[in-house]
Motif scaffolding. Structure first.
Motif, short mmCIF file in Angstrom:
data_model
loop_
_atom_site.label_atom_id
_atom_site.label_comp_id
_atom_site.label_asym_id
_atom_site.label_seq_id
_atom_site.Cartn_x
_atom_site.Cartn_y
_atom_site.Cartn_z
N ASP A 1 37.38 -28.67 -97.61
CA ASP A 1 36.40 -27.88 -96.87
C ASP A 1 37.05 -26.90 -95.90
N PRO A 2 37.99 -27.33 -95.05
CA PRO A 2 38.61 -26.33 -94.16
C PRO A 2 39.40 -25.27 -94.92
N ALA A 3 40.04 -25.66 -96.02
CA ALA A 3 40.79 -24.68 -96.81
C ALA A 3 39.84 -23.67 -97.45
N ARG B 1 46.22 -16.96 -103.64
CA ARG B 1 46.77 -17.55 -104.87
C ARG B 1 46.98 -19.06 -104.69
N SER B 2 47.42 -19.48 -103.52
CA SER B 2 47.58 -20.91 -103.25
C SER B 2 46.24 -21.62 -103.32
N GLY B 3 45.22 -21.00 -102.73
CA GLY B 3 43.88 -21.58 -102.79
C GLY B 3 43.37 -21.65 -104.22
N GLN B 4 43.63 -20.63 -104.99
CA GLN B 4 43.23 -20.61 -106.39
C GLN B 4 43.93 -21.74 -107.16
N MET B 5 45.21 -21.91 -106.93
CA MET B 5 45.95 -22.99 -107.59
C MET B 5 45.45 -24.37 -107.16
N GLN C 1 48.14 -12.46 -97.33
CA GLN C 1 46.79 -12.84 -97.76
C GLN C 1 46.76 -13.16 -99.25
N LEU C 2 47.48 -12.38 -100.04
CA LEU C 2 47.53 -12.67 -101.48
C LEU C 2 48.19 -14.02 -101.76
#
Length: 83
Positions: free
Chosen positions: A7-9, A47-51, A42-43
């Protein structure tokens, strides 16, 4: 993929998406015209969030790519300007 952090991420990713300038970049304040150093960070976060399985609109990457295309200094794409 730590459920305690999901949730925080996700909220952090949502903020990054909302903070993107219409021209595709990011800077030190939300929706401010971008600079390449902040765009890079930011990218990486996106990308980390996407992974990690977080949700985000794919057009955030399309807009960032357009920003980087405009910041390109020479035809081969190996040099970019700061803004």
């Amino acid at each position: 993929r730590d459920e305690r952090l999901k949730d925080p991420a996700q909220r952090a990713i949502d903020f990054i998406v909302r903070a993107q300038h219409d021209g595709g970049g990011w800077r030190y304040s939300p929706r401010e015209a971008g600079d390449t150093s902040v765009v890079g960070w930011q990218l990486m976060a996106l990308r980390s969030g996407q992974m990690g399985g977080l949700k985000m609109p794919q057009d955030v990457f399309v807009k960032a790519a357009k920003y980087l295309d405009r910041a390109q200094c020479e035809p081969m794409g190996s040099r970019y300007s700061y803004q």
